[in-house]
Design a protein around this motif. Structure first.
Motif, PDB file in Angstrom:
ATOM      1  N   HIS A 149      31.481  35.024  27.400  1.00  0.00           N
ATOM      2  CA  HIS A 149      31.884  35.871  28.520  1.00  0.00           C
ATOM      3  C   HIS A 149      31.963  35.340  29.892  1.00  0.00           C
ATOM      4  O   HIS A 149      31.230  34.400  30.113  1.00  0.00           O
ATOM      5  CB  HIS A 149      30.739  37.139  28.714  1.00  0.00           C
ATOM      6  CG  HIS A 149      30.864  38.207  27.773  1.00  0.00           C
ATOM      7  ND1 HIS A 149      31.922  39.278  28.042  1.00  0.00           N
ATOM      8  CD2 HIS A 149      30.409  38.233  26.445  1.00  0.00           C
ATOM      9  CE1 HIS A 149      31.600  40.232  26.723  1.00  0.00           C
ATOM     10  NE2 HIS A 149      30.803  39.404  25.844  1.00  0.00           N
ATOM     11  N   VAL A 150      32.856  35.320  30.779  1.00  0.00           N
ATOM     12  CA  VAL A 150      32.966  34.983  32.127  1.00  0.00           C
ATOM     13  C   VAL A 150      32.693  36.098  33.014  1.00  0.00           C
ATOM     14  O   VAL A 150      33.307  37.218  33.047  1.00  0.00           O
ATOM     15  CB  VAL A 150      34.359  34.708  32.376  1.00  0.00           C
ATOM     16  CG1 VAL A 150      34.252  34.050  33.959  1.00  0.00           C
ATOM     17  CG2 VAL A 150      34.946  33.531  31.313  1.00  0.00           C
ATOM     18  N   HIS A 151      31.539  35.865  33.841  1.00  0.00           N
ATOM     19  CA  HIS A 151      31.170  36.996  34.752  1.00  0.00           C
ATOM     20  C   HIS A 151      31.665  36.591  36.122  1.00  0.00           C
ATOM     21  O   HIS A 151      31.611  35.450  36.650  1.00  0.00           O
ATOM     22  CB  HIS A 151      29.601  36.884  34.831  1.00  0.00           C
ATOM     23  CG  HIS A 151      28.943  38.083  35.432  1.00  0.00           C
ATOM     24  ND1 HIS A 151      27.553  38.032  35.773  1.00  0.00           N
ATOM     25  CD2 HIS A 151      29.668  39.300  35.750  1.00  0.00           C
ATOM     26  CE1 HIS A 151      27.402  39.316  36.205  1.00  0.00           C
ATOM     27  NE2 HIS A 151      28.547  39.930  36.008  1.00  0.00           N
ATOM     28  N   ALA A 152      32.932  37.580  36.401  1.00  0.00           N
ATOM     29  CA  ALA A 152      33.730  37.334  37.499  1.00  0.00           C
ATOM     30  C   ALA A 152      33.172  37.798  38.613  1.00  0.00           C
ATOM     31  O   ALA A 152      32.971  37.402  39.738  1.00  0.00           O
ATOM     32  CB  ALA A 152      35.211  37.697  37.110  1.00  0.00           C
ATOM     33  N   LEU A 153      32.587  39.128  38.675  1.00  0.00           N
ATOM     34  CA  LEU A 153      32.031  39.900  40.004  1.00  0.00           C
ATOM     35  C   LEU A 153      30.820  40.306  39.497  1.00  0.00           C
ATOM     36  O   LEU A 153      30.492  41.061  38.582  1.00  0.00           O
ATOM     37  CB  LEU A 153      33.121  41.133  40.102  1.00  0.00           C
ATOM     38  CG  LEU A 153      34.341  40.727  40.715  1.00  0.00           C
ATOM     39  CD1 LEU A 153      35.256  42.253  40.953  1.00  0.00           C
ATOM     40  CD2 LEU A 153      34.035  40.307  42.164  1.00  0.00           C
ATOM     41  N   THR A 158      42.783  35.792  51.126  1.00  0.00           N
ATOM     42  CA  THR A 158      43.363  34.499  51.691  1.00  0.00           C
ATOM     43  C   THR A 158      42.456  33.658  51.492  1.00  0.00           C
ATOM     44  O   THR A 158      41.292  33.596  51.646  1.00  0.00           O
ATOM     45  CB  THR A 158      43.842  35.012  53.214  1.00  0.00           C
ATOM     46  OG1 THR A 158      44.434  33.801  53.727  1.00  0.00           O
ATOM     47  CG2 THR A 158      42.700  35.468  54.307  1.00  0.00           C
ATOM     48  N   HIS A 159      43.224  32.321  51.560  1.00  0.00           N
ATOM     49  CA  HIS A 159      42.043  31.185  51.717  1.00  0.00           C
ATOM     50  C   HIS A 159      42.146  30.581  53.315  1.00  0.00           C
ATOM     51  O   HIS A 159      41.481  29.468  53.480  1.00  0.00           O
ATOM     52  CB  HIS A 159      42.650  29.946  50.643  1.00  0.00           C
ATOM     53  CG  HIS A 159      42.566  30.311  49.294  1.00  0.00           C
ATOM     54  ND1 HIS A 159      43.261  30.413  48.316  1.00  0.00           N
ATOM     55  CD2 HIS A 159      41.284  30.199  48.503  1.00  0.00           C
ATOM     56  CE1 HIS A 159      42.821  30.597  47.265  1.00  0.00           C
ATOM     57  NE2 HIS A 159      41.669  30.725  47.286  1.00  0.00           N
ATOM     58  N   SER A 160      43.022  31.170  54.233  1.00  0.00           N
ATOM     59  CA  SER A 160      42.920  30.708  55.468  1.00  0.00           C
ATOM     60  C   SER A 160      41.894  31.526  56.146  1.00  0.00           C
ATOM     61  O   SER A 160      42.239  32.773  56.462  1.00  0.00           O
ATOM     62  CB  SER A 160      44.358  30.929  55.952  1.00  0.00           C
ATOM     63  OG  SER A 160      44.122  30.789  57.344  1.00  0.00           O
ATOM     64  N   THR A 162      41.017  37.910  43.131  1.00  0.00           N
ATOM     65  CA  THR A 162      42.223  38.688  42.454  1.00  0.00           C
ATOM     66  C   THR A 162      41.937  39.732  41.582  1.00  0.00           C
ATOM     67  O   THR A 162      42.197  41.004  41.643  1.00  0.00           O
ATOM     68  CB  THR A 162      42.968  37.637  41.587  1.00  0.00           C
ATOM     69  OG1 THR A 162      43.468  36.639  42.629  1.00  0.00           O
ATOM     70  CG2 THR A 162      44.153  38.309  41.064  1.00  0.00           C
ATOM     71  N   THR A 163      40.487  39.562  40.956  1.00  0.00           N
ATOM     72  CA  THR A 163      40.145  40.535  39.909  1.00  0.00           C
ATOM     73  C   THR A 163      39.710  41.535  40.447  1.00  0.00           C
ATOM     74  O   THR A 163      40.042  42.825  40.131  1.00  0.00           O
ATOM     75  CB  THR A 163      38.572  39.864  39.231  1.00  0.00           C
ATOM     76  OG1 THR A 163      38.931  38.653  38.430  1.00  0.00           O
ATOM     77  CG2 THR A 163      37.856  40.921  38.161  1.00  0.00           C
ATOM     78  N   MET A 164      39.065  41.678  41.924  1.00  0.00           N
ATOM     79  CA  MET A 164      38.718  42.777  42.611  1.00  0.00           C
ATOM     80  C   MET A 164      40.138  43.404  43.090  1.00  0.00           C
ATOM     81  O   MET A 164      39.948  44.820  43.274  1.00  0.00           O
ATOM     82  CB  MET A 164      37.797  42.359  43.944  1.00  0.00           C
ATOM     83  CG  MET A 164      37.476  43.361  44.623  1.00  0.00           C
ATOM     84  SD  MET A 164      36.155  42.712  45.853  1.00  0.00           S
ATOM     85  CE  MET A 164      37.248  42.699  47.499  1.00  0.00           C
ATOM     86  N   LEU A 214      44.815  47.813  37.764  1.00  0.00           N
ATOM     87  CA  LEU A 214      45.370  47.044  37.009  1.00  0.00           C
ATOM     88  C   LEU A 214      44.346  46.439  35.932  1.00  0.00           C
ATOM     89  O   LEU A 214      44.660  46.008  34.902  1.00  0.00           O
ATOM     90  CB  LEU A 214      45.984  45.904  37.398  1.00  0.00           C
ATOM     91  CG  LEU A 214      47.447  46.355  38.389  1.00  0.00           C
ATOM     92  CD1 LEU A 214      47.772  44.967  38.967  1.00  0.00           C
ATOM     93  CD2 LEU A 214      48.602  46.853  37.634  1.00  0.00           C
ATOM     94  N   GLU A 215      43.309  46.355  36.229  1.00  0.00           N
ATOM     95  CA  GLU A 215      41.961  45.928  35.473  1.00  0.00           C
ATOM     96  C   GLU A 215      40.759  47.245  35.528  1.00  0.00           C
ATOM     97  O   GLU A 215      40.748  47.779  36.618  1.00  0.00           O
ATOM     98  CB  GLU A 215      41.155  44.817  35.963  1.00  0.00           C
ATOM     99  CG  GLU A 215      42.001  43.396  35.702  1.00  0.00           C
ATOM    100  CD  GLU A 215      41.707  42.835  34.401  1.00  0.00           C
ATOM    101  OE1 GLU A 215      41.146  43.641  33.476  1.00  0.00           O
ATOM    102  OE2 GLU A 215      42.437  41.893  34.003  1.00  0.00           O
ATOM    103  N   GLU A 216      40.210  47.455  34.578  1.00  0.00           N
ATOM    104  CA  GLU A 216      39.096  48.145  34.479  1.00  0.00           C
ATOM    105  C   GLU A 216      37.771  47.412  34.885  1.00  0.00           C
ATOM    106  O   GLU A 216      37.451  46.530  34.260  1.00  0.00           O
ATOM    107  CB  GLU A 216      38.894  48.798  33.201  1.00  0.00           C
ATOM    108  CG  GLU A 216      39.934  49.875  32.530  1.00  0.00           C
ATOM    109  CD  GLU A 216      39.758  51.339  32.699  1.00  0.00           C
ATOM    110  OE1 GLU A 216      38.471  51.497  32.637  1.00  0.00           O
ATOM    111  OE2 GLU A 216      40.729  51.665  33.118  1.00  0.00           O
TER     112      GLU A 216
END
Ligand SMILES: Nc1ncnc2c1ncn2[C@@H]1O[C@H](COP(=O)(O)OP(=O)(O)OP(=O)(O)O)[C@@H](O)[C@H]1O
Ligand SMILES: [Mg+2]
Length: 250
Positions: free
Chosen positions: A16-20, A189-191, A44-46, A53-55
């Motif tokens: 498993h990858v725990h993203a959020l 953004t990364h900026s 992006t997941t959020m 688009l994601e659950e």
């Protein structure tokens, strides 16, 4: 828009990858929120969860009191690359979200042309994407995201691939579009300076699994010009945000 205890982990071949982890965030109607955080922290997941688009694997995401559903249609999304269809002209590309559902009416075309005019692209409506510069294509992609009057505009690093000058110009454009349409906007953004320039509130996220480490209110007027970039208050806000990344990487 309400995120409550939002969690997301992805099942992969290697575990498993725990993203959020436990993201709580409320976004007012018409607000402009920017999200900054290290690569891979789940931004992006959020955004995908906000778009339906994601659950989520834990917690909840709701829009106007209702759980976010796939294809609710009330969302416009701008991706990192403009992703326009190269064989269709700019007007047809902008009309795409509507033409996927029904035959566009003349009112739809007027609406699309108004958006293109607002983005300075009226003369390019009949050109193909390949005949436009990268910045112009990205502006067209923003028009496409707005054509169905979404109540929520989601932007994932929309200007990452552009040079700094084009980016500044587009930021002024996005500020104006946001003010004129009254849409709720979420920008990844990364900026850091782009985040402060555009947003009313900047959300700073921790490294993965992402959670919110600080919310910074940006106290400037809604209407913003590039002069702001030289203001001491602007510099103070950007360096305060930057300090998070220095600490988190120490
Ligand atoms: N479809 C997927 N399947 C498996 N893991 C995924 C998937 N999408 C994302 N991840 C993992 O989730 C984590 C967060 O990814 P995400 O794309 O949300 O990060 P990000 O904050 O947008 O990063 P960046 O700033 O680099 O775009 C990463 O570790 C990534 O590997
Ligand atoms: Mg991302």
């Amino acid at each position: 828009m309400e995120l409550r205890g939002l969690q997301k982990s992805y099942a992969t071949r290697t575990g498993h990858v725990h993203a959020l982890s436990a993201v709580d965030l409320s976004i007012r109607q018409g607000e402009f929120v920017a999200v900054v955080g290290p690569s891979g922290c789940g931004k992006t997941t959020m955004l995908k969860i906000l778009a339906g688009l994601e659950e989520p694997t834990g917690g909840s995401a709701s829009l106007g009191g209702h759980p976010v559903r796939t294809g609710s249609g009330d969302v416009g999304m701008v991706f990192q690359k403009a992703t326009l269809l190269p064989w269709k002209d700019i007007l047809a590309n902008v009309l795409l979200p509507l033409s996927l559902r029904r035959r566009p009416t003349s009112a739809d075309r007027t609406k699309a042309m108004d958006l293109l005019a607002m983005a300075g692209l009226a003369e390019f409506a009949r050109k193909r994407p390949g005949e436009l510069s990268g910045g112009m294509q990205q502006r067209a992609a923003i028009c496409r995201a707005l054509v169905h009057d979404p109540s929520l505009l989601l932007m994932d690093e929309p200007f990452g691939a552009l040079d700094a000058m084009t980016r500044d110009t587009l930021n002024v454009e996005v500020n104006r579009i946001w003010r004129e349409t009254g849409t709720t906007a979420v920008l990844i953004t990364h900026s850091i300076s782009e985040a402060v320039f555009l947003a009313e509130r900047v959300i700073v996220m921790s490294p993965r699994p992402g959670r919110i480490v600080e919310e910074i209110i940006v106290p400037f007027d809604r209407e913003r010009s590039l002069d702001l970039l030289g203001e001491p208050e602007f510099a103070a806000l950007t360096s305060r945000i930057r300090s998070h990344f220095e600490v988190s990487h120490a």
